[in-house]
Design an enzyme around this catalytic site. Structure first.
Site, short mmCIF file in Angstrom:
data_model
loop_
_atom_site.label_atom_id
_atom_site.label_comp_id
_atom_site.label_asym_id
_atom_site.label_seq_id
_atom_site.Cartn_x
_atom_site.Cartn_y
_atom_site.Cartn_z
N ASN A 143 0.90 -1.34 -0.16
CA ASN A 143 0.13 -0.16 0.03
C ASN A 143 0.83 1.10 0.14
OD1 ASN A 143 -1.81 1.72 0.14
ND2 ASN A 143 -2.98 0.90 2.06
N CYS A 195 -2.26 5.11 0.85
CA CYS A 195 -3.02 5.85 1.81
C CYS A 195 -3.23 7.25 1.94
CB CYS A 195 -3.08 5.09 3.20
SG CYS A 195 -4.11 5.82 4.57
O1 RRO Z 1 -7.41 3.35 6.59
C1 RRO Z 1 -7.39 4.35 5.99
O2 RRO Z 1 -7.50 5.49 6.12
C2 RRO Z 1 -7.30 4.07 4.40
C3 RRO Z 1 -6.13 3.40 3.54
BR1 RRO Z 1 -4.91 2.57 4.66
C4 RRO Z 1 -6.10 3.61 2.25
O3 RRO Z 1 -5.10 2.99 1.73
N1 RRO Z 1 -7.14 4.07 1.57
C5 RRO Z 1 -7.96 4.74 2.18
O4 RRO Z 1 -8.74 5.36 1.51
N2 RRO Z 1 -8.15 4.69 3.67
#
Ligand code: RRO
Length: 304
Positions: free
Chosen positions: A127, A130
């Site tokens: 990832n 985020c």
């Molecule tokens: O946890 C989040 O706030 C989050 C993640 Br890790 C992500 O990759 N994409 C998103 O929209 N929220």
């Protein structure tokens, strides 16, 4: 014969319908709501080295055609993930893709090194995208050099396929895609959420505690299609499409522009069996059309 099987790296998937990270927990939350064996893969909620509590509430806001989130990566941390979540996941008759994130490039290497010792994982989704954390987050896929270097560093430690999840919040997603391909990624997945915002006029406050969040759902599908199309044109590795896929028709559009697989995200909150239903629908569509999925992928007709 299975008309819809795909490969990423050296791993075969029975079908190309996956559930997107962060929308399906660690699968146990969905036990009894769908037949896991009908979906091609489960992508877990992001796992980090240490446990995280995430952002303060409110962290979800429904919009006219989608959802804003600012969850902030809450998760149990890699050790508890291995001890408490993997025993359930590894017994499911589907592929398990573990989504990982770090504050630093070295964090990604350390998590993957640790997960390499664990059975029942089929691939990693890195990832790099985020939008809701101060440290790390989408900075990893906002800079081509960093994206390539971290991918290459993880590549050295991983015998399993690497899927790198990209942010659309950049000038050229294809440049970042090229960089991670160069770094040794086996596939990219796109798009993570778009930075968005909602405001309560009465209180003059933002709807989310972090002011901005990530927008997902039907609102972003046309943007996702354009980004996936761009990636498919520039990259030689498979592209896993994400972005507002609510039904079979939406999924088919992404295959036509060149996606090898798709992930269902926001739709899981409306219908937990959505991904299984789309997978069944895809089998039926390919049978009825006497078509292999491979013939559909990238079949977009454009005038020269
Ligand atoms: O946890 C989040 O706030 C989050 C993640 Br890790 C992500 O990759 N994409 C998103 O929209 N929220």
């Amino acid at each position: 014969m299975n008309k819809v099987a795909i490969r990423i790296g050296d791993v075969a998937f029975a079908n190309p319908i996956m559930v997107a990270s962060g929308t399906f927990g660690y699968a146990q939350e969905f036990d009894g709501l769908l037949d896991f064996s009908q979906i091609g893969a489960i992508v877990t909620k992001t796992v980090t080295l240490e446990p995280r509590t995430g952002n303060p509430p409110p962290r979800i806001w429904e919009t006219a055609a989608g959802m804003l989130n600012s969850i902030g990566l809450p998760n149990v941390g890699v050790e508890e993930f291995i001890a408490k979540k993997m025993p359930f996941l590894r017994n499911l008759a589907t592929r398990i893709v573990v989504n990982v994130a770090g504050k630093t490039g070295d964090d990604y290497v350390r998590i993957v090194e640790r997960l390499q010792q664990v059975d029942g994982i089929d691939a990693y989704e890195l990832n790099f995208s985020c939008p809701n954390v101060k440290q790390g987050g989408m900075s990893f896929s906002a800079d081509a050099q960093i994206a390539e270097r971290v991918t290459a560093d993880v590549r050295k430690k991983s015998q399993r396929p690497l899927i790198v999840k990209l942010t659309p919040n950049v000038t050229s997603i294809a440049d970042i895609g090229k960089a991670v391909e160069q770094g040794g990624a086996d596939a990219v997945s796109a798009i993570n959420t778009l930075v968005g915002m909602a405001v309560d006029v009465k209180s003059r406050r933002p709807r989310l505690s972090t002011i901005t969040g990530g927008l997902s759902g039907p609102a972003i599908k046309p943007i996702a299609l354009a980004k996936v199309y761009e990636l498919c044109r520039k990259l030689t590795i498979p592209v896993v499409a994400i972005g507002g896929i609510m039904n079979l028709q939406d999924a088919l559009e992404f295959f036509v522009v060149g996606a090898t697989a798709v992930q269902i995200g926001t739709a899981n909150f409306i219908n937990p069996a959505c991904a299984a239903e789309i997978a069944q629908g895809l089998h039926g569509y390919c049978r009825a059309q006497n078509l292999n999925l491979q013939e559909l992928i990238g079949s977009l007709r454009v005038e020269k």
